[in-house]
Design an enzyme around this catalytic site. Structure first.
Site, PDB file in Angstrom:
ATOM      1  N   GLU A  48       0.815  -1.135   0.010  1.00 37.44           N
ATOM      2  CA  GLU A  48       0.007   0.045   0.031  1.00 37.44           C
ATOM      3  C   GLU A  48       0.804   1.258   0.132  1.00 37.44           C
ATOM      4  O   GLU A  48       1.960   1.226   0.561  1.00 37.44           O
ATOM      5  CB  GLU A  48      -0.933  -0.080   1.063  1.00 37.44           C
ATOM      6  CG  GLU A  48      -2.399  -0.471   1.160  1.00 37.44           C
ATOM      7  CD  GLU A  48      -3.230   0.539   0.307  1.00 37.44           C
ATOM      8  OE1 GLU A  48      -2.864   1.239  -0.474  1.00 37.44           O
ATOM      9  OE2 GLU A  48      -4.361   0.296   0.523  1.00 37.44           O
ATOM     10  N   ASP A  49       0.401   2.341  -0.445  1.00 33.77           N
ATOM     11  CA  ASP A  49       1.206   3.663  -0.489  1.00 33.77           C
ATOM     12  C   ASP A  49       0.809   4.337   0.796  1.00 33.77           C
ATOM     13  O   ASP A  49       1.708   4.786   1.472  1.00 33.77           O
ATOM     14  CB  ASP A  49       0.640   4.666  -1.665  1.00 33.77           C
ATOM     15  CG  ASP A  49      -0.802   4.660  -1.705  1.00 33.77           C
ATOM     16  OD1 ASP A  49      -1.514   3.728  -1.075  1.00 33.77           O
ATOM     17  OD2 ASP A  49      -1.208   5.528  -2.548  1.00 33.77           O
ATOM     18  N   ASP A  76      -4.400   5.169   6.234  1.00 31.39           N
ATOM     19  CA  ASP A  76      -4.898   6.333   6.862  1.00 31.39           C
ATOM     20  C   ASP A  76      -5.896   5.990   7.976  1.00 31.39           C
ATOM     21  O   ASP A  76      -5.654   5.625   8.998  1.00 31.39           O
ATOM     22  CB  ASP A  76      -5.433   7.146   5.717  1.00 31.39           C
ATOM     23  CG  ASP A  76      -5.703   8.654   5.791  1.00 31.39           C
ATOM     24  OD1 ASP A  76      -6.066   8.891   7.056  1.00 31.39           O
ATOM     25  OD2 ASP A  76      -5.350   9.446   4.980  1.00 31.39           O
ATOM     26  N   PHE A 136      -2.927  15.944   4.734  1.00 31.12           N
ATOM     27  CA  PHE A 136      -3.066  15.397   3.346  1.00 31.12           C
ATOM     28  C   PHE A 136      -1.905  15.749   2.415  1.00 31.12           C
ATOM     29  O   PHE A 136      -1.497  16.537   1.954  1.00 31.12           O
ATOM     30  CB  PHE A 136      -4.193  16.218   2.546  1.00 31.12           C
ATOM     31  CG  PHE A 136      -4.713  15.389   1.352  1.00 31.12           C
ATOM     32  CD1 PHE A 136      -5.423  14.294   1.539  1.00 31.12           C
ATOM     33  CD2 PHE A 136      -4.454  16.035   0.284  1.00 31.12           C
ATOM     34  CE1 PHE A 136      -5.988  13.604   0.562  1.00 31.12           C
ATOM     35  CE2 PHE A 136      -4.934  15.260  -0.953  1.00 31.12           C
ATOM     36  CZ  PHE A 136      -5.525  14.177  -0.874  1.00 31.12           C
ATOM     37  N   ARG A 158       0.285  12.421  -8.825  1.00 34.39           N
ATOM     38  CA  ARG A 158       0.962  11.081  -8.573  1.00 34.39           C
ATOM     39  C   ARG A 158       2.116  10.921  -9.131  1.00 34.39           C
ATOM     40  O   ARG A 158       2.907  10.260  -8.574  1.00 34.39           O
ATOM     41  CB  ARG A 158       0.019   9.982  -9.172  1.00 34.39           C
ATOM     42  CG  ARG A 158      -1.741  10.054  -8.818  1.00 34.39           C
ATOM     43  CD  ARG A 158      -2.176   8.789  -9.270  1.00 34.39           C
ATOM     44  NE  ARG A 158      -3.730   8.677  -9.484  1.00 34.39           N
ATOM     45  CZ  ARG A 158      -4.223   8.020  -8.175  1.00 34.39           C
ATOM     46  NH1 ARG A 158      -3.523   7.732  -7.123  1.00 34.39           N
ATOM     47  NH2 ARG A 158      -5.502   8.000  -8.276  1.00 34.39           N
TER      48      ARG A 158
HETATM   49  C1  PRP Z   1      -5.704   5.770  -0.855  1.00 32.18           C
HETATM   50  C2  PRP Z   1      -4.514   4.780  -0.517  1.00 32.18           C
HETATM   51  C3  PRP Z   1      -5.105   3.639  -0.059  1.00 32.18           C
HETATM   52  C4  PRP Z   1      -6.256   4.236   0.822  1.00 32.18           C
HETATM   53  C5  PRP Z   1      -6.053   4.517   2.362  1.00 32.18           C
HETATM   54  O1  PRP Z   1      -6.532   5.134  -1.983  1.00 32.18           O
HETATM   55  O2  PRP Z   1      -4.059   4.328  -1.977  1.00 32.18           O
HETATM   56  O3  PRP Z   1      -5.627   2.555  -0.699  1.00 32.18           O
HETATM   57  O4  PRP Z   1      -6.738   5.303   0.099  1.00 32.18           O
HETATM   58  O5  PRP Z   1      -6.864   5.144   2.946  1.00 32.18           O
HETATM   59  P1  PRP Z   1      -7.615   4.742   4.446  1.00 32.18           P
HETATM   60  O6  PRP Z   1      -6.816   3.787   5.221  1.00 32.18           O
HETATM   61  O7  PRP Z   1      -8.404   5.933   4.875  1.00 32.18           O
HETATM   62  O8  PRP Z   1      -8.813   3.845   3.771  1.00 32.18           O
HETATM   63  P2  PRP Z   1      -7.808   5.869  -2.895  1.00 32.18           P
HETATM   64  O9  PRP Z   1      -9.229   5.369  -2.246  1.00 32.18           O
HETATM   65  O10 PRP Z   1      -7.781   7.276  -2.677  1.00 32.18           O
HETATM   66  O11 PRP Z   1      -7.634   5.533  -4.295  1.00 32.18           O
HETATM   67  P3  PRP Z   1      -6.368   5.525  -5.254  1.00 32.18           P
HETATM   68  O12 PRP Z   1      -5.211   4.653  -4.922  1.00 32.18           O
HETATM   69  O13 PRP Z   1      -6.718   5.317  -6.726  1.00 32.18           O
HETATM   70  O14 PRP Z   1      -6.171   7.028  -5.290  1.00 32.18           O
END
Ligand code: PRP
Length: 192
Positions: free
Chosen positions: A116-117, A120, A169, A182
């Site tokens: 995961e990136d 949160d 953020f 990105r």
């Molecule tokens: C982002 C990120 C994680 C997730 C984490 O994805 O890549 O997968 O949010 O957030 P959380 O812990 O609050 O659930 P996003 O839904 O923005 O999709 P993306 O990766 O396509 O930008």
């Protein structure tokens, strides 16, 4: 005509990225990201030596991290992708996680590492762990580049963490705001 030396060195520098919002500050510069990714690659290689793990990247944000991380993992491994979404491009989690596209690999009996990136609220990861546990992998671990512990709404356990970050953020290195930024090679905090 050959390119003068001074221009060659400029070409290898990081280009100037064009932004249509103000970047408040760089939180993690590109060279720190690269150094930490190399360390994570070593830790992951040591953990899985003797197995052929499957690295599962969560699109779209996780793809930049995965492509660097996999080159820092020195043991043979497989990769696959799935796409989840909960932010719909904005700054707040919608609270509802959706599976937009699934893995192509049968993970039954496999050593699976979610890449995961960012973690949160933890809602995305909790959803994903539930989805993958049902498929009975031999092991299921999590590697996240960024951990925003102070924003956590549900408890999730992390096995490899790149950086603990404050509750701000962030964009760059795969992370977006309204699907943009990105491409930035660093993690930055936008002035929104
Ligand atoms: C982002 C990120 C994680 C997730 C984490 O994805 O890549 O997968 O949010 O957030 P959380 O812990 O609050 O659930 P996003 O839904 O923005 O999709 P993306 O990766 O396509 O930008």
């Amino acid at each position: 005509m050959s390119t003068p030396r001074s221009q060659v060195s400029q070409l290898s520098e990081i280009p100037e990225y064009e932004l249509d919002v103000t970047m408040r500050r760089v939180l993690i510069p590109a060279d720190e990201l690269a150094a930490r990714v190399r360390e994570l690659g070593r830790e992951i290689s040591d953990t899985y030596r003797g197995s052929v793990p499957l690295l599962v990247s969560v699109l779209k944000g996780g793809v930049v991290f995965l492509t660097d991380l996999m080159r820092a993992v020195t043991i043979p491994h497989h990769i696959d992708f799935l796409q989840l979404s909960s932010y719909a491009g904005g700054t707040m989690s919608s609270g509802t996680v959706r599976l937009l596209s699934d893995l192509g690999t049968n993970i039954g009996g496999r050593d699976v590492l979610i890449v995961e990136d960012i973690v949160d609220t933890g809602l995305t990861l909790r959803y994903l762990l539930k989805q993958l546990e049902i498929r009975q992998p031999r092991s299921l671990r999590v590697c996240t580049l960024l951990n925003k512990q102070s924003a956590r709404q549900v408890d999730v356990s992390l096995d490899f963490v790149g950086f603990d970050i404050p509750n701000e953020f962030v964009v760059g290195y795969g992370l977006d705001y309204e699907e943009k930024y990105r491409n930035l090679p660093y993690i930055g905090v936008l002035d929104l």
